[in-house]
Design a protein around this motif. Structure first.
Motif, PDB file in Angstrom:
ATOM      1  N   ARG A 123     -22.255  10.379 -26.534  1.00 55.83           N
ATOM      2  CA  ARG A 123     -22.818   9.837 -27.780  1.00 55.83           C
ATOM      3  C   ARG A 123     -22.989   8.323 -27.673  1.00 55.83           C
ATOM      4  NH1 ARG A 123     -19.874  13.973 -30.060  1.00 55.83           N
ATOM      5  NH2 ARG A 123     -17.999  12.736 -30.315  1.00 55.83           N
ATOM      6  N   PHE A 124     -22.009   7.657 -27.097  1.00 60.21           N
ATOM      7  CA  PHE A 124     -22.054   6.206 -26.905  1.00 60.21           C
ATOM      8  C   PHE A 124     -23.271   5.812 -26.069  1.00 60.21           C
ATOM      9  CE2 PHE A 124     -20.663   2.745 -23.950  1.00 60.21           C
ATOM     10  CZ  PHE A 124     -20.635   1.697 -24.858  1.00 60.21           C
ATOM     11  N   TYR A 125     -23.471   6.490 -24.936  1.00 59.35           N
ATOM     12  CA  TYR A 125     -24.598   6.153 -24.057  1.00 59.35           C
ATOM     13  C   TYR A 125     -25.936   6.445 -24.719  1.00 59.35           C
ATOM     14  CZ  TYR A 125     -21.045   5.983 -20.376  1.00 59.35           C
ATOM     15  OH  TYR A 125     -19.938   5.687 -19.623  1.00 59.35           O
ATOM     16  N   GLU A 126     -26.047   7.605 -25.350  1.00 62.11           N
ATOM     17  CA  GLU A 126     -27.330   8.022 -25.916  1.00 62.11           C
ATOM     18  C   GLU A 126     -27.658   7.338 -27.244  1.00 62.11           C
ATOM     19  OE1 GLU A 126     -28.405  12.423 -24.732  1.00 62.11           O
ATOM     20  OE2 GLU A 126     -26.331  12.329 -25.451  1.00 62.11           O
ATOM     21  N   GLU A 127     -26.700   7.283 -28.137  1.00 67.37           N
ATOM     22  CA  GLU A 127     -26.985   6.786 -29.484  1.00 67.37           C
ATOM     23  C   GLU A 127     -26.860   5.274 -29.612  1.00 67.37           C
ATOM     24  OE1 GLU A 127     -24.492   9.055 -32.143  1.00 67.37           O
ATOM     25  OE2 GLU A 127     -25.284  10.957 -31.365  1.00 67.37           O
ATOM     26  N   ARG A 128     -25.844   4.708 -29.033  1.00 64.61           N
ATOM     27  CA  ARG A 128     -25.635   3.266 -29.188  1.00 64.61           C
ATOM     28  C   ARG A 128     -26.372   2.454 -28.144  1.00 64.61           C
ATOM     29  NH1 ARG A 128     -19.872   1.341 -30.402  1.00 64.61           N
ATOM     30  NH2 ARG A 128     -21.076  -0.508 -30.881  1.00 64.61           N
ATOM     31  N   LEU A 129     -26.468   2.970 -26.907  1.00 67.63           N
ATOM     32  CA  LEU A 129     -27.044   2.181 -25.819  1.00 67.63           C
ATOM     33  C   LEU A 129     -28.433   2.640 -25.402  1.00 67.63           C
ATOM     34  CD1 LEU A 129     -23.873   1.638 -23.634  1.00 67.63           C
ATOM     35  CD2 LEU A 129     -24.784   0.229 -25.470  1.00 67.63           C
ATOM     36  N   GLU A 130     -28.916   3.729 -26.004  1.00 70.05           N
ATOM     37  CA  GLU A 130     -30.267   4.236 -25.775  1.00 70.05           C
ATOM     38  C   GLU A 130     -30.528   4.665 -24.326  1.00 70.05           C
ATOM     39  OE1 GLU A 130     -32.836   1.194 -27.391  1.00 70.05           O
ATOM     40  OE2 GLU A 130     -32.281   1.706 -29.442  1.00 70.05           O
ATOM     41  N   TYR A 131     -29.511   5.241 -23.690  1.00 72.70           N
ATOM     42  CA  TYR A 131     -29.700   5.857 -22.380  1.00 72.70           C
ATOM     43  C   TYR A 131     -30.249   7.256 -22.602  1.00 72.70           C
ATOM     44  CZ  TYR A 131     -27.327   2.320 -19.558  1.00 72.70           C
ATOM     45  OH  TYR A 131     -27.005   1.164 -18.903  1.00 72.70           O
ATOM     46  N   ASP A 132     -31.109   7.720 -21.719  1.00 76.55           N
ATOM     47  CA  ASP A 132     -31.665   9.069 -21.804  1.00 76.55           C
ATOM     48  C   ASP A 132     -30.881  10.006 -20.896  1.00 76.55           C
ATOM     49  OD1 ASP A 132     -33.803   8.294 -23.489  1.00 76.55           O
ATOM     50  OD2 ASP A 132     -34.907   7.548 -21.744  1.00 76.55           O
ATOM     51  N   LYS A 133     -30.643  11.223 -21.372  1.00 77.76           N
ATOM     52  CA  LYS A 133     -30.039  12.256 -20.534  1.00 77.76           C
ATOM     53  C   LYS A 133     -31.180  12.898 -19.753  1.00 77.76           C
ATOM     54  CE  LYS A 133     -27.121  14.872 -22.572  1.00 77.76           C
ATOM     55  NZ  LYS A 133     -26.572  15.936 -23.428  1.00 77.76           N
ATOM     56  N   VAL A 134     -31.222  12.676 -18.436  1.00 75.85           N
ATOM     57  CA  VAL A 134     -32.365  13.130 -17.643  1.00 75.85           C
ATOM     58  C   VAL A 134     -32.009  14.182 -16.597  1.00 75.85           C
ATOM     59  CG1 VAL A 134     -33.664  10.990 -17.981  1.00 75.85           C
ATOM     60  CG2 VAL A 134     -32.135  11.205 -16.013  1.00 75.85           C
ATOM     61  N   SER A 135     -30.715  14.426 -16.376  1.00 78.49           N
ATOM     62  CA  SER A 135     -30.365  15.426 -15.367  1.00 78.49           C
ATOM     63  C   SER A 135     -28.900  15.789 -15.485  1.00 78.49           C
ATOM     64  CB  SER A 135     -30.641  14.887 -13.954  1.00 78.49           C
ATOM     65  OG  SER A 135     -29.726  13.859 -13.618  1.00 78.49           O
ATOM     66  N   TYR A 136     -28.507  16.800 -14.747  1.00 76.86           N
ATOM     67  CA  TYR A 136     -27.121  17.136 -14.529  1.00 76.86           C
ATOM     68  C   TYR A 136     -26.790  16.706 -13.116  1.00 76.86           C
ATOM     69  CZ  TYR A 136     -27.020  20.107 -18.676  1.00 76.86           C
ATOM     70  OH  TYR A 136     -27.078  20.569 -19.950  1.00 76.86           O
ATOM     71  N   VAL A 137     -25.548  16.357 -12.882  1.00 76.36           N
ATOM     72  CA  VAL A 137     -25.087  16.042 -11.537  1.00 76.36           C
ATOM     73  C   VAL A 137     -24.257  17.228 -11.069  1.00 76.36           C
ATOM     74  CG1 VAL A 137     -23.643  14.506 -10.139  1.00 76.36           C
ATOM     75  CG2 VAL A 137     -25.057  13.566 -11.979  1.00 76.36           C
ATOM     76  N   PHE A 138     -24.545  17.728  -9.887  1.00 78.35           N
ATOM     77  CA  PHE A 138     -23.830  18.869  -9.336  1.00 78.35           C
ATOM     78  C   PHE A 138     -22.964  18.405  -8.177  1.00 78.35           C
ATOM     79  CE2 PHE A 138     -27.445  20.625 -11.493  1.00 78.35           C
ATOM     80  CZ  PHE A 138     -26.916  21.721 -12.158  1.00 78.35           C
ATOM     81  N   LEU A 139     -21.845  19.072  -7.983  1.00 77.35           N
ATOM     82  CA  LEU A 139     -20.867  18.688  -6.970  1.00 77.35           C
ATOM     83  C   LEU A 139     -20.332  19.934  -6.295  1.00 77.35           C
ATOM     84  CD1 LEU A 139     -18.875  16.299  -5.980  1.00 77.35           C
ATOM     85  CD2 LEU A 139     -17.315  17.294  -7.651  1.00 77.35           C
ATOM     86  N   LYS A 140     -20.228  19.883  -4.992  1.00 77.33           N
ATOM     87  CA  LYS A 140     -19.580  20.964  -4.241  1.00 77.33           C
ATOM     88  C   LYS A 140     -18.592  20.337  -3.281  1.00 77.33           C
ATOM     89  CE  LYS A 140     -20.511  24.934  -1.302  1.00 77.33           C
ATOM     90  NZ  LYS A 140     -21.561  25.739  -0.665  1.00 77.33           N
ATOM     91  N   ARG A 141     -17.331  20.703  -3.438  1.00 75.21           N
ATOM     92  CA  ARG A 141     -16.292  20.187  -2.534  1.00 75.21           C
ATOM     93  C   ARG A 141     -16.281  21.025  -1.257  1.00 75.21           C
ATOM     94  NH1 ARG A 141     -13.839  16.447  -5.505  1.00 75.21           N
ATOM     95  NH2 ARG A 141     -13.622  16.790  -7.740  1.00 75.21           N
ATOM     96  N   ILE A 142     -16.308  20.346  -0.124  1.00 72.77           N
ATOM     97  CA  ILE A 142     -16.347  21.042   1.161  1.00 72.77           C
ATOM     98  C   ILE A 142     -15.119  20.705   1.979  1.00 72.77           C
ATOM     99  CG2 ILE A 142     -17.673  21.303   3.292  1.00 72.77           C
ATOM    100  CD1 ILE A 142     -20.149  20.543   1.664  1.00 72.77           C
TER     101      ILE A 142
END
Length: 142
Positions: A123-142
């Motif tokens: 909420r802080f990033y999107e509403e107060r700082l106007e950052y856009d949610k543009v993707s998900y970050v995926f992680l695989k531990r190897i």
């Protein structure tokens, strides 16, 4: 008095550890310093702290990067405000500092990721700082 300063030495990195530990709970002091050293040397990582008087109360770590997706951009790796100093605008001040640093150094995008559980941060990033949610970050531990 509040000021922002780049942390350049191992001693300065250690001074930020109690605050950074609140975000990176899995790191002990030794691994924390080793990872910063490697990131600075190999990736251009930069660590800045926000001081209230002479005490570090917030920190931000970021790296200049180039990818085909974003072109030239800044990746915010770490952003944390001490639990006892939240809601004073320090995170916003640090990100504004990063954005100004970016502009001054020829980067026109600032990007970051945030854990799925951190709904208040989203909420802080999107509403107060106007950052856009543009993707998900995926992680695989190897």
């Amino acid at each position: 008095m509040v000021r922002i300063k780049e942390l350049l030495t191992k001693q300065q990195w250690l001074e930020a550890y109690p605050v950074m530990k609140q975000l990176r709970t899995h790191l002990d002091e030794t691994s924390y310093v080793e990872l910063i050293q490697q990131a600075v040397e190999n990736e251009g990582y930069k660590l800045f702290a926000l001081f209230e008087k002479d005490t570090i109360v917030a920190a931000v770590g970021f790296m200049p990067m180039i990818t085909l997706y974003n072109g030239k951009f800044i990746w915010v790796c770490d952003l944390v405000t001490d639990d006892e100093h939240r809601s004073k605008g320090y995170g916003q001040q640090l990100l504004a500092y990063v954005e100004n640093w970016s502009k001054d150094n020829g980067y026109n995008i600032v990007s970051l990721s945030s854990g799925l559980q951190r709904l208040d941060a989203h909420r802080f990033y999107e509403e107060r700082l106007e950052y856009d949610k543009v993707s998900y970050v995926f992680l695989k531990r190897i």
